[in-house]
Write an enzyme that holds these catalytic residues in place. Sequence first.
Site, PDB file in Angstrom:
ATOM      1  CE  LYS A   1       3.296  -1.404   7.772  1.00 30.90           C
ATOM      2  NZ  LYS A   1       3.809  -2.200   8.922  1.00 30.90           N
TER       3      LYS A   1
ATOM      4  CD  GLU B   1      -3.186  -0.936   1.982  1.00 34.40           C
ATOM      5  OE1 GLU B   1      -3.470   0.194   2.383  1.00 34.40           O
ATOM      6  OE2 GLU B   1      -3.869  -1.937   2.234  1.00 34.40           O
TER       7      GLU B   1
HETATM    8  P1  NAD Z   1      -2.962  -7.604  12.810  1.00 31.41           P
HETATM    9  O1  NAD Z   1      -3.731  -6.349  13.016  1.00 31.41           O
HETATM   10  O2  NAD Z   1      -3.685  -8.900  12.657  1.00 31.41           O
HETATM   11  O3  NAD Z   1      -1.950  -7.797  14.045  1.00 31.41           O
HETATM   12  C1  NAD Z   1      -1.198  -6.747  14.590  1.00 31.41           C
HETATM   13  C2  NAD Z   1      -0.591  -7.223  15.905  1.00 31.41           C
HETATM   14  O4  NAD Z   1       0.239  -6.163  16.413  1.00 31.41           O
HETATM   15  C3  NAD Z   1      -1.626  -7.535  16.984  1.00 31.41           C
HETATM   16  O5  NAD Z   1      -1.295  -8.736  17.648  1.00 31.41           O
HETATM   17  C4  NAD Z   1      -1.530  -6.340  17.929  1.00 31.41           C
HETATM   18  O6  NAD Z   1      -1.854  -6.663  19.276  1.00 31.41           O
HETATM   19  C5  NAD Z   1      -0.051  -5.987  17.782  1.00 31.41           C
HETATM   20  N1  NAD Z   1       0.218  -4.585  18.132  1.00 31.41           N
HETATM   21  C6  NAD Z   1      -0.450  -3.475  17.720  1.00 31.41           C
HETATM   22  N2  NAD Z   1       0.078  -2.374  18.285  1.00 31.41           N
HETATM   23  C7  NAD Z   1       1.113  -2.801  19.059  1.00 31.41           C
HETATM   24  C8  NAD Z   1       2.053  -2.136  19.889  1.00 31.41           C
HETATM   25  N3  NAD Z   1       2.027  -0.806  20.060  1.00 31.41           N
HETATM   26  N4  NAD Z   1       2.985  -2.875  20.544  1.00 31.41           N
HETATM   27  C9  NAD Z   1       3.009  -4.224  20.417  1.00 31.41           C
HETATM   28  N5  NAD Z   1       2.140  -4.913  19.637  1.00 31.41           N
HETATM   29  C10 NAD Z   1       1.206  -4.203  18.971  1.00 31.41           C
HETATM   30  O7  NAD Z   1      -2.011  -7.310  11.588  1.00 31.41           O
HETATM   31  P2  NAD Z   1      -1.506  -8.277  10.413  1.00 31.41           P
HETATM   32  O8  NAD Z   1      -2.514  -8.304   9.342  1.00 31.41           O
HETATM   33  O9  NAD Z   1      -1.010  -9.543  10.997  1.00 31.41           O
HETATM   34  O10 NAD Z   1      -0.273  -7.423   9.871  1.00 31.41           O
HETATM   35  C11 NAD Z   1       1.033  -7.587  10.430  1.00 31.41           C
HETATM   36  C12 NAD Z   1       1.989  -6.659   9.710  1.00 31.41           C
HETATM   37  O11 NAD Z   1       2.018  -6.958   8.324  1.00 31.41           O
HETATM   38  C13 NAD Z   1       1.610  -5.174   9.816  1.00 31.41           C
HETATM   39  O12 NAD Z   1       2.791  -4.441   9.969  1.00 31.41           O
HETATM   40  C14 NAD Z   1       0.959  -4.869   8.476  1.00 31.41           C
HETATM   41  O13 NAD Z   1       1.146  -3.529   8.132  1.00 31.41           O
HETATM   42  C15 NAD Z   1       1.736  -5.798   7.564  1.00 31.41           C
HETATM   43  N6  NAD Z   1       1.030  -6.258   6.345  1.00 31.41           N
HETATM   44  C16 NAD Z   1      -0.198  -6.865   6.451  1.00 31.41           C
HETATM   45  C17 NAD Z   1      -0.820  -7.350   5.308  1.00 31.41           C
HETATM   46  C18 NAD Z   1      -2.163  -8.044   5.363  1.00 31.41           C
HETATM   47  O14 NAD Z   1      -2.725  -8.366   4.311  1.00 31.41           O
HETATM   48  N7  NAD Z   1      -2.711  -8.325   6.528  1.00 31.41           N
HETATM   49  C19 NAD Z   1      -0.195  -7.203   4.069  1.00 31.41           C
HETATM   50  C20 NAD Z   1       1.048  -6.574   4.001  1.00 31.41           C
HETATM   51  C21 NAD Z   1       1.648  -6.124   5.159  1.00 31.41           C
HETATM   52  O1  TDX Z   2     -16.449  -4.950   4.390  1.00 32.78           O
HETATM   53  C1  TDX Z   2     -15.592  -4.772   3.493  1.00 32.78           C
HETATM   54  N1  TDX Z   2     -16.030  -4.629   2.194  1.00 32.78           N
HETATM   55  C2  TDX Z   2     -15.172  -4.397   1.155  1.00 32.78           C
HETATM   56  O2  TDX Z   2     -15.611  -4.264   0.006  1.00 32.78           O
HETATM   57  C3  TDX Z   2     -14.181  -4.723   3.754  1.00 32.78           C
HETATM   58  C4  TDX Z   2     -13.662  -4.878   5.152  1.00 32.78           C
HETATM   59  C5  TDX Z   2     -13.332  -4.503   2.689  1.00 32.78           C
HETATM   60  N2  TDX Z   2     -13.802  -4.325   1.422  1.00 32.78           N
HETATM   61  C6  TDX Z   2     -12.848  -4.092   0.313  1.00 32.78           C
HETATM   62  C7  TDX Z   2     -11.857  -2.974   0.544  1.00 32.78           C
HETATM   63  C8  TDX Z   2     -10.637  -3.446  -0.212  1.00 32.78           C
HETATM   64  O3  TDX Z   2     -10.745  -3.076  -1.578  1.00 32.78           O
HETATM   65  O4  TDX Z   2     -12.063  -5.279   0.180  1.00 32.78           O
HETATM   66  C9  TDX Z   2     -10.707  -4.964  -0.121  1.00 32.78           C
HETATM   67  C10 TDX Z   2      -9.810  -5.539   0.969  1.00 32.78           C
HETATM   68  O5  TDX Z   2     -10.059  -4.802   2.136  1.00 32.78           O
HETATM   69  P1  TDX Z   2      -9.276  -5.087   3.514  1.00 32.78           P
HETATM   70  O6  TDX Z   2      -9.442  -6.524   3.874  1.00 32.78           O
HETATM   71  O7  TDX Z   2      -9.668  -4.041   4.483  1.00 32.78           O
HETATM   72  O8  TDX Z   2      -7.741  -4.942   3.055  1.00 32.78           O
HETATM   73  P2  TDX Z   2      -6.923  -3.738   2.368  1.00 32.78           P
HETATM   74  O9  TDX Z   2      -7.564  -2.429   2.611  1.00 32.78           O
HETATM   75  O10 TDX Z   2      -6.669  -4.141   0.942  1.00 32.78           O
HETATM   76  O11 TDX Z   2      -5.557  -3.805   3.225  1.00 32.78           O
HETATM   77  C11 TDX Z   2      -4.958  -5.096   3.546  1.00 32.78           C
HETATM   78  O12 TDX Z   2      -3.876  -5.353   2.699  1.00 32.78           O
HETATM   79  C12 TDX Z   2      -2.708  -4.597   2.839  1.00 32.78           C
HETATM   80  C13 TDX Z   2      -4.489  -5.116   4.999  1.00 32.78           C
HETATM   81  O13 TDX Z   2      -5.575  -4.841   5.858  1.00 32.78           O
HETATM   82  C14 TDX Z   2      -3.340  -4.181   5.228  1.00 32.78           C
HETATM   83  O14 TDX Z   2      -2.860  -4.295   6.566  1.00 32.78           O
HETATM   84  C15 TDX Z   2      -2.236  -4.547   4.279  1.00 32.78           C
HETATM   85  O15 TDX Z   2      -1.166  -3.634   4.392  1.00 32.78           O
END
Ligand code: NAD
Ligand code: TDX
Length: 339
Positions: free
Chosen positions: A157, A127
Site C-alpha cells: 500500500k 498501516e
Molecule cells: P476487501 O478485501 O473487502 O475488498 C477488496 C475488493 O477488491 C474485492 O471486491 C476484490 O474482489 C477486489 N479486487 C481485488 N483485487 C482486484 C483486482 N486485481 N482487480 C479488481 N478488483 C480487485 O477490502 P476492503 O476492506 O473493502 O478495503 C478496500 C480498500 O480500503 C483497500 O484498498 C484497503 O487497503 C483500504 N483500507 C481498508 C481498511 C479496512 O479496515 N478494511 C482500512 C483502511 C484502508
Molecule cells: O483472528 C484474529 N485475531 C486477532 O487477534 C484476527 C483476524 C485479527 N486479530 C487481531 C490482529 C489485529 O491486531 O485483530 C486486529 C485487527 O486485525 P484485522 O481485522 O486483520 O485488521 P488489521 O490487521 O488491523 O488491518 C485492517 O485495518 C487496516 C484491514 O484489514 C486493512 O486492510 C486496513 O488497511
Amino acid sequence: MTIIVTGGAGFIGSNFVFHMLNKYPDYRIICLDCLTYAGNLSTLEPVMDNPNFRFVKESITDRAAVEKLFEEEHPDMVVNFAAESHVDRSIENPQVFLDTNIIGTSVLMDACRKYGIKRYHQVSTDEVYGDLPLDRPDLFFTETTPIHTSSPYSSSKAGADLLVLAYHRTYGLPVTISRCSNNYGPYHFPEKLIPLMIINALHDKPLPVYGEGLNVRDWLYVEDHCKAIDLVIHNGRVGEVYNIGGHNEMRNIDIVKLICKELGKPESLITYVTDRKGHDMRYAIDPTKIHNELGWLPETMFADGIKKTIKWYLDNESWWEPIVSGEYQNYYEKMYANR
Ligand code: NAD
Ligand code: TDX
C-alpha cells in the site's frame, strides 16, 4: 459525473457505491472488480438494476480491459478501493499483494493519463505509517509521519501511495490519497477481526485472539469513511494526503469481550493463539487536517456502531453463511490449525 469505483464488490467499496448512488442520483457509478475471494456480487444485488450503475468484472492489472472501459465510459473520476487487503494473507503470500496493490494502481493511473481524468483517488491505510508504542498514548499519525511499514500488505500500500504522488509530481496527474484507520460495519469479510469474532461466537467456536490481545486499533464505522472520501474527491486539494480516523481506540481483547457480552456468550470462548508475525502494536490517526479543511467528523460512536454491526450480522446470515461454509473454510483451517 461518471465515476469508476474499483473494488466495489468488497467491504468498503460496496458501502461507497451505495452511498454515492443514494446521495447523487444523477451520477453514473461503474464498479470495476474482478471478484477475488473477497469480492461478492450478491452484495451489489440491490443496485444491479439501477440504470446509473454498471458492474464490470475485470482486473485492475489488466491494461487492455482497463483501457477498453475508459474508452467506453470516459470517466471523470477513479476511486481505487481494489486491493488485496488482509495482513495475514500477505504474510503467507506477498506476491499477489504486489501485483494488485502496486501494479494495478499504476495500470489505472496510466489509463487516467492516457484518456484524461478530473481526479484519481487512492484509498490507502494508516498501516503505511507503521505502528506506535503502547506507552505513548500522546502520539498520533499525521500526514507528515514518515512511511515505515511492517507487513507485505502495508508495504504494498505504501509503494502504491508513493507511486500516486510520483504520478502527480512527474505527470501532473490530479490525485488525492486518503489514509484511513480500521473500518467495521456491514459486508465486512469474515476473515477480519470483528466479523470473524461475531460469527465464531454465534457458532460457539473458539475466539482466536493473537498474542495477549493488547494491540490497539482505531475503529471507524464504514459509512463515516465513505462520507470522508466523498468530501475528499469533491473538495480535497489535488496532490494532498488526508488522514481519516475517529479517535476510537480499542484493545483487541476489549472488542472480543464486548462482542461476547452483546451476544450473551461466555468469555471462556476466548482462546489466545500464536501472535501475528511483525504484529503492529497501535494505530491512531490524527484527523485534524480533514476536519479543518473539509469539515469532516465521524458521526457514529463505537458503542452504537458495534451494536448496529452485530445486528446486521444477525439479520444477514444469508450473506455470510455461504462464505463461511465454502472455500473460506479451507482458509480458516489452514490459518488457525497450528496457532
Ligand atoms: P476487501 O478485501 O473487502 O475488498 C477488496 C475488493 O477488491 C474485492 O471486491 C476484490 O474482489 C477486489 N479486487 C481485488 N483485487 C482486484 C483486482 N486485481 N482487480 C479488481 N478488483 C480487485 O477490502 P476492503 O476492506 O473493502 O478495503 C478496500 C480498500 O480500503 C483497500 O484498498 C484497503 O487497503 C483500504 N483500507 C481498508 C481498511 C479496512 O479496515 N478494511 C482500512 C483502511 C484502508
Ligand atoms: O483472528 C484474529 N485475531 C486477532 O487477534 C484476527 C483476524 C485479527 N486479530 C487481531 C490482529 C489485529 O491486531 O485483530 C486486529 C485487527 O486485525 P484485522 O481485522 O486483520 O485488521 P488489521 O490487521 O488491523 O488491518 C485492517 O485495518 C487496516 C484491514 O484489514 C486493512 O486492510 C486496513 O488497511
